[in-house]
Design a protein around this motif. Structure first.
Motif, short mmCIF file in Angstrom:
data_model
loop_
_atom_site.label_atom_id
_atom_site.label_comp_id
_atom_site.label_asym_id
_atom_site.label_seq_id
_atom_site.Cartn_x
_atom_site.Cartn_y
_atom_site.Cartn_z
N VAL A 102 0.84 -1.20 0.00
CA VAL A 102 0.00 0.00 0.00
C VAL A 102 0.88 1.26 0.00
CG1 VAL A 102 -1.80 1.24 1.25
CG2 VAL A 102 -1.80 -1.24 1.23
N PHE A 103 1.93 1.23 0.79
CA PHE A 103 2.85 2.35 0.83
C PHE A 103 3.48 2.58 -0.55
CE2 PHE A 103 7.21 3.96 1.43
CZ PHE A 103 6.93 5.17 2.05
N GLY A 104 3.85 1.49 -1.22
CA GLY A 104 4.42 1.61 -2.56
C GLY A 104 3.43 2.19 -3.55
N GLY A 164 -10.14 -4.87 -0.80
CA GLY A 164 -9.25 -6.00 -0.50
C GLY A 164 -8.90 -6.07 0.96
N ALA A 165 -7.72 -6.57 1.25
CA ALA A 165 -7.30 -6.76 2.64
C ALA A 165 -6.52 -5.56 3.16
CB ALA A 165 -6.44 -8.02 2.74
N VAL A 166 -7.00 -4.37 2.81
CA VAL A 166 -6.36 -3.13 3.25
C VAL A 166 -7.33 -2.38 4.14
CG1 VAL A 166 -5.35 -0.94 2.54
CG2 VAL A 166 -4.99 -2.98 1.15
N SER A 167 -6.93 -2.11 5.37
CA SER A 167 -7.80 -1.39 6.29
C SER A 167 -7.78 0.09 5.99
CB SER A 167 -7.35 -1.63 7.74
OG SER A 167 -6.08 -1.04 7.96
N ARG A 168 -8.83 0.79 6.39
CA ARG A 168 -8.91 2.23 6.19
C ARG A 168 -7.80 2.93 6.97
NH1 ARG A 168 -13.66 4.17 4.38
NH2 ARG A 168 -13.79 5.90 5.88
N TRP A 169 -7.53 2.40 8.17
CA TRP A 169 -6.45 2.92 9.01
C TRP A 169 -5.13 2.89 8.25
CZ3 TRP A 169 -5.88 4.12 14.42
CH2 TRP A 169 -4.58 4.07 14.90
N ARG A 170 -4.82 1.75 7.67
CA ARG A 170 -3.55 1.58 6.95
C ARG A 170 -3.50 2.44 5.70
NH1 ARG A 170 -1.77 -4.16 4.22
NH2 ARG A 170 0.32 -3.56 3.50
N TRP A 171 -4.63 2.56 5.01
CA TRP A 171 -4.69 3.35 3.78
C TRP A 171 -4.36 4.81 4.05
CZ3 TRP A 171 -4.17 3.25 -1.10
CH2 TRP A 171 -4.81 4.14 -1.97
N LEU A 172 -4.89 5.38 5.12
CA LEU A 172 -4.66 6.79 5.43
C LEU A 172 -3.25 7.02 5.97
CD1 LEU A 172 -5.73 9.67 5.64
CD2 LEU A 172 -6.61 9.10 7.92
N LEU A 173 -2.82 6.18 6.91
CA LEU A 173 -1.52 6.42 7.55
C LEU A 173 -0.35 6.18 6.58
CD1 LEU A 173 -1.95 5.08 11.19
CD2 LEU A 173 -2.29 7.37 10.26
N THR A 174 -0.52 5.25 5.65
CA THR A 174 0.55 5.09 4.65
C THR A 174 0.59 6.27 3.68
OG1 THR A 174 -1.00 3.70 3.37
CG2 THR A 174 0.67 2.57 4.71
N ALA A 175 -0.56 6.93 3.48
CA ALA A 175 -0.57 8.15 2.68
C ALA A 175 0.22 9.25 3.38
CB ALA A 175 -2.01 8.61 2.42
N LEU A 234 -4.79 10.11 15.61
CA LEU A 234 -6.16 10.58 15.83
C LEU A 234 -6.95 10.57 14.52
CD1 LEU A 234 -8.36 11.91 17.59
CD2 LEU A 234 -7.32 14.13 17.04
N ALA A 235 -6.31 11.03 13.46
CA ALA A 235 -6.97 11.02 12.15
C ALA A 235 -7.30 9.59 11.72
CB ALA A 235 -6.07 11.68 11.11
N GLY A 236 -6.36 8.67 11.98
CA GLY A 236 -6.60 7.27 11.63
C GLY A 236 -7.79 6.69 12.38
N LEU A 237 -7.92 7.01 13.66
CA LEU A 237 -9.06 6.52 14.46
C LEU A 237 -10.38 7.06 13.93
CD1 LEU A 237 -7.60 6.82 18.08
CD2 LEU A 237 -8.17 4.71 16.85
N ILE A 238 -10.40 8.36 13.61
CA ILE A 238 -11.64 8.95 13.09
C ILE A 238 -11.99 8.36 11.74
CG2 ILE A 238 -12.72 11.10 12.34
CD1 ILE A 238 -10.89 12.59 14.31
N TYR A 239 -10.99 8.22 10.89
CA TYR A 239 -11.22 7.71 9.54
C TYR A 239 -11.68 6.25 9.57
CZ TYR A 239 -10.30 7.02 4.53
OH TYR A 239 -10.43 6.75 3.20
N ARG A 240 -11.17 5.50 10.52
CA ARG A 240 -11.52 4.08 10.62
C ARG A 240 -12.97 3.90 11.05
NH1 ARG A 240 -8.54 -0.10 14.84
NH2 ARG A 240 -9.60 -2.01 14.17
N ARG A 241 -13.48 4.81 11.89
CA ARG A 241 -14.80 4.62 12.47
C ARG A 241 -15.93 5.30 11.69
NH1 ARG A 241 -13.61 5.36 19.01
NH2 ARG A 241 -12.12 3.63 19.17
N ARG A 242 -15.60 6.22 10.83
CA ARG A 242 -16.67 6.90 10.09
C ARG A 242 -17.09 6.10 8.87
NH1 ARG A 242 -15.35 9.19 5.29
NH2 ARG A 242 -13.32 10.14 4.93
N ASP A 243 -18.25 6.49 8.31
CA ASP A 243 -18.76 5.81 7.12
C ASP A 243 -17.85 6.11 5.94
OD1 ASP A 243 -20.87 4.87 8.58
OD2 ASP A 243 -22.21 6.53 8.02
N ALA A 244 -17.89 5.23 4.97
CA ALA A 244 -17.04 5.38 3.79
C ALA A 244 -17.44 6.61 2.96
CB ALA A 244 -17.10 4.13 2.92
N VAL A 245 -18.70 6.91 2.91
CA VAL A 245 -19.18 8.02 2.08
C VAL A 245 -19.98 8.98 2.94
CG1 VAL A 245 -20.52 8.68 0.07
CG2 VAL A 245 -19.26 6.55 0.05
#
Length: 540
Positions: A303-305, A396-407, A529-540
């Motif tokens: 994901v980082f790549g 896929g097998a990528v969490s929202r937490w991981r998607w944001l923090l790797t960005a 903190l951003a990762g926690l908020i992003y993980r718990r909110r709705d996708a849209v």
């Protein structure tokens, strides 16, 4: 038995054939105004209030004639010329001339950015997201979307001209000179709005179109600066930039209106070019073809790549731009030192801070520019979410937490690359002109010292993504730039200026380990903190 006659649906091409190519402009304009009413109101209010606040701040900064004369000499230095405007040798200590000299470039860049973002938002970005497809399914002319966006930008610039002129005139400035200054500012903004209309036809991606238009704005600012360094009143090189045309209207010095005609002609020519390009491309395509798929390309294994790959083009472009800017800044050091031999005030400033004080100021300006790259890189997560481009990854097998923090991590890595080349360019320019080779590695290291500050901005941008308010990230960038460039001029409270992470970094004049550690901890905490908020909110 009754028969019901159903009117056939009129598609885009039928509408274009049976009606005007501008059919639907009014409807789209009303829709755009409704969508952007809050956003545009904030911009107009902020820029207008600056015209009220700035004169009082300048009076406080330079209350006596002697201080104003010293300011004139300081503003004739190469670095000040790059960041301000030309000096015409007339009325240089009058408040109006000081306003035009110090604020005009800032206002031009701010209003031009507003115009670029607005045009791309209502043209290329809507095609990329698919929203434009709904609009084009009705009766709509070929040029309706582009010219609705341009009319909107024109209206905003007209309102800005009026409000800024009234605001400054109410402070006691001559109406004609004030109008010349404000019209010049908004005319340049209109030119770059038209530039954005052209780039929206050339490239398929909204980010690329925006980046190209902003790059044109940056190039115009640099060319104007170099031209004015050659000659304080403006050289032939200055006239290669439309920004110089507005400044050469000479508000509060000797007003002349003919340079405005150049801006009008250029804006009209660019609009016509956008129309021609739009006729030559298909919907959701660019005039410049995409590179297409590359079957032999290396697979993206993480994901980082993926984030690094998506950001690669902008990283290269920004890196080249900051390297050249650093090279230009550093090469001014010799001129500044030579001027100090004749100017007592500059000599006193250098006696207190030494060359490192000059290098710190230059590096801070480069870092302030890099904050825009960092925030844009993280906010890509938000735009991908809006456009549905992030869904295949998150499915896929990528969490929202991981998607944001790797960005965030990829943006910080990119900022390290940018600041390395910015520092290297600054060091090469200063070291080679002054004859101190050790300055090269010192300023390269100084550039890297600003990476913790970049991490803080990346964390704030992540919070903006998590809260679905991208303006928070851009507000942080605006704060860094204003506190650094206009903080002293606007008499901002010191505690407010100290909140800027870029301002808190003093390299190479001073390395504060505690400040750097605190910034790293703040960046980590805000990102988590951003990762926690992003993980718990709705996708849209």
């Amino acid at each position: 038995m009754t028969t019901t006659a159903v009117a056939p649906h009129v598609g885009r091409h039928q509408a274009a054939a049976s009606g005007s190519s501008f059919t639907g402009v009014g409807t789209l304009l009303r829709l755009a105004l409704r969508r952007d009413r809050v956003r545009l109101s904030v911009w107009i209010s902020a820029l207008t209030l600056m015209m009220v606040y700035a004169p009082s701040a300048i009076k406080l900064a330079y209350p006596e004639e002697a201080q104003r004369l010293a300011r004139v000499e300081l503003m004739k230095t190469p670095a000040a010329m790059m960041m301000g405007g030309p000096m015409f040798g007339v009325n240089e200590t009058e408040l109006g001339a000081m306003m035009a000299n110090e604020l005009m470039l800032t206002l031009i860049i701010a209003t031009s950015i507003l115009s670029i973002l607005t045009v791309i938002r209502h043209t290329r970005a809507e095609e990329e997201s698919g929203a434009a497809e709904l609009v084009l399914s009705s009766v709509m002319g070929r040029y309706a979307r582009t010219y609705a966006a341009l009319i909107l930008v024109g209206g905003v610039n007209a309102v800005l001209t009026l409000t800024m002129t009234v605001a400054m005139s109410a402070m006691g400035f001559a109406v004609v000179d004030t109008a010349a200054m404000c019209v010049g500012v908004t005319a340049v903004a209109m030119v770059f709005g038209a530039v954005a209309a052209v780039t929206a036809q050339l490239w398929r991606q909204a980010r690329t179109a925006t980046g190209a238009a902003l790059a044109a704005l940056a190039l115009a600012a640099v060319v104007r600066g170099i031209g004015d360094v050659i000659n304080n009143s403006g050289s032939p090189v200055s006239w290669l930039s439309p920004i110089a045309w507005a400044q050469q209207m000479r508000a509060f010095v000797d007003v002349r209106w003919w340079p405005l005609a150049l801006l009008v002609v250029l804006a009209i020519a660019l609009m016509a070019t956008a129309a021609v390009l739009e006729t030559r491309r298909q919907y959701d395509a660019g005039t410049l073809p995409s590179t297409g798929e590359r079957p032999n390309a290396h697979a993206v294994k993480s994901v980082f790549g993926l984030h690094v790959t998506l950001q690669r083009g902008q990283t290269i472009g920004w890196g080249v731009g900051l390297f050249l800017s650093g090279l230009a800044f550093g090469s001014m050091t010799k001129s500044l030192l030579d001027m100090a031999e004749e100017n007592e005030m500059i000599a006193q400033v250098l006696a207190v801070q030494g060359n490192d004080g000059v290098y710190t100021t230059m590096t801070q300006f480069l870092a302030a520019a890099a904050t825009a790259y960092v925030v844009a890189a993280v906010l890509r997560v938000y735009s991908d979410e809006e456009n549905g481009l992030g869904e295949p990854v998150l499915a896929g097998a990528v969490s929202r937490w991981r998607w944001l923090l790797t960005a965030v991590a990829s943006a910080v890595l990119g900022s390290a690359v940018l600041m390395f080349f910015a520092g290297l360019g600054n060091g090469l320019g200063a070291g080679l002109t002054v004859g101190e080779p050790q300055t090269i590695w010192r300023l390269t290291l100084a550039g890297l010292a600003y990476v913790p500050a970049m991490a803080v901005l990346a964390g704030i941008a992540a919070v903006a993504v998590a809260l679905r308010h991208p303006w928070i990230g851009w507000l942080a960038v605006a704060f860094v730039i204003i506190s650094l460039y206009l903080g002293a001029l606007l008499r901002l409270p010191q505690w407010l200026i100290d909140l800027s992470p870029v301002g808190q970094t003093k390299a190479p004049m001073e390395y504060s380990p505690s400040a750097l550690v605190v910034m790293v901890l703040v960046a980590a905490a805000v990102s988590l903190l951003a990762g926690l908020i992003y993980r718990r909110r709705d996708a849209v």
